[in-house]
Write an enzyme that holds these catalytic residues in place. Structure first.
Site, PDB file in Angstrom:
ATOM      1  CB  SER A   1      43.513  59.750  19.533  1.00  0.00           C
ATOM      2  OG  SER A   1      44.329  59.253  20.779  1.00  0.00           O
TER       3      SER A   1
ATOM      4  CE1 TYR B   1      60.041  59.909   9.894  1.00  0.00           C
ATOM      5  CE2 TYR B   1      58.077  59.835   8.848  1.00  0.00           C
ATOM      6  CZ  TYR B   1      59.248  60.063   9.685  1.00  0.00           C
ATOM      7  OH  TYR B   1      58.392  61.641   9.704  1.00  0.00           O
TER       8      TYR B   1
ATOM      9  CG  LEU C   1      44.620  62.871  16.517  1.00  0.00           C
ATOM     10  CD1 LEU C   1      44.707  61.693  15.731  1.00  0.00           C
ATOM     11  CD2 LEU C   1      43.199  63.602  17.023  1.00  0.00           C
TER      12      LEU C   1
ATOM     13  NE  ARG D   1      55.396  62.810  18.406  1.00  0.00           N
ATOM     14  CZ  ARG D   1      55.569  64.378  18.311  1.00  0.00           C
ATOM     15  NH1 ARG D   1      54.275  65.092  19.130  1.00  0.00           N
ATOM     16  NH2 ARG D   1      56.518  64.583  17.409  1.00  0.00           N
ATOM     17  N   GLY D   2      48.950  60.791  19.965  1.00  0.00           N
ATOM     18  CA  GLY D   2      47.418  59.751  20.240  1.00  0.00           C
ATOM     19  C   GLY D   2      46.896  60.260  21.985  1.00  0.00           C
TER      20      GLY D   2
END
Length: 334
Positions: free
Chosen positions: A217, A58, A211, A213-214
């Protein structure tokens, strides 16, 4: 909000009912604020979150350095409660390109040495290869992690994004604490074969992408502009008609959330929490306000009527588009 704990499988530690996925603080979702990221990790620890998830790839080590910095600056009691889960094996180029996966025993130990240094710790709590290396039997990779366990450098062995057959082979080689895999209202592929296998073997689930990746959300809008470095700019679920369809599912979910007086994100996380005590959702909050919202899911109780309404609004298989681009889907086992 009352922080509960859940077992990380039958052989792993007790962890907080929600974990914090730190990837977005370093990579794949656009720019992140370093100071806010560290403040969010501190706020999570203060709220009782114990599980911090990262990967050595990452930001090519940036995320591990960030977590190490946050832990050093945290009060001793909070630092000691933190359990760090690390994924390894993904190969990156200087330009950020993805070059495959390396699960060779020597590589496993090499990756671990660098992670221990970047994190500033003497052991990694859960260690797992991010994706199966097709050229190395899982028994060899897991066996190498088991050697690290014997020497005290790793506490528990995990798996990531593998299918039921690989899970069984790995579990026959060494004790496996948990499997990290995507699981959400619109990513329910594990329910057919993977979840039955992990439950049979006493292996826990850390669920990422709760979620999506949003996407689910409640905050993502169809006119949102995504930068070139944002994974979602290439994700099939965020493209064209797929996005419009998927946001329609979110609006159906929003009606249920509003009736309960909670947010869309909270009901989506609560749904994952409701799927079993052996599942620990990872929330990818990069800011303290998003973390606070996610933690509110712990106070959401879904009864049978709620679950039925959610199932009707977002049935299994309802999402449009794969969860990864085709090249990345090729590295996933079913």
């Amino acid at each position: 909000m009352t922080m509960r704990t859940r077992p990380l499988g039958t052989t792993g530690p007790q962890v907080s009912a929600l974990g914090l996925g730190c990837m977005g603080m370093s990579a794949l979702y656009g720019e992140a604020d370093r100071a806010e990221s560290i403040a969010t990790i501190h706020a999570a620890l203060e709220a009782g979150v114990t599980l911090l998830d990262t990967g050595d790839f990452y930001g090519m080590g940036h995320n591990e350095l960030l977590i190490g910095e946050a832990l050093r600056a945290a009060p001793a009691a909070r630092r000691e409660q933190a359990l760090v889960s690390v994924k390894f094996g993904a190969l990156r180029g200087p330009d950020g390109s993805w070059l495959g996966y390396d699960g060779r025993p020597a590589a496993v130990k090499n990756f671990a040495a660098y992670s221990l240094q970047r994190l500033g710790v003497d052991h990694i709590d859960v260690y797992r290869i991010a994706r199966l290396d097709p050229d190395v039997p899982i028994e060899e990779t897991v066996g190498a992690i088991a050697e690290l366990v014997e020497k005290g450098y790793v506490r528990h062995i995990g798996l990531s994004e593998v299918g039921a057959a690989t899970i069984r082979r790995a579990a026959a080689t060494a004790s496996i604490a948990d499997l990290q895999i995507e699981y959400s209202l619109i990513s329910r592929g594990i329910e057919d074969a993977v979840l039955p296998a992990t439950r049979e073997l006493g292996i826990g689930i850390t669920a990422y992408g709760v979620l999506s990746r949003g996407l689910i959300s409640g905050h993502f809008t169809p006119d949102r502009q995504l930068g070139a470095g944002d994974f979602r700019a290439m994700s099939p679920r965020f493209q064209g008609d797929n996005l419009q369809h998927n946001l329609g599912l979110v609006e159906a979910l929003r009606k249920i959330a509003e009736q309960k007086g909670v947010s869309v994100a909270q009901i989506a996380i609560a749904w994952v929490l409701s799927r079993g005590e052996d599942i620990v959702p990872l929330v990818g909050a990069r800011r303290r306000d998003r973390l606070t919202e996610a933690l509110g899911a712990l106070d959401v109780t879904l009864d049978a009527a709620d679950l039925a309404a959610i199932e009707q609004a977002v049935p299994a298989g309802a999402a449009a588009g794969d969860r990864y681009p085709a090249a990345q889907m090729a590295h996933l086992e079913s």
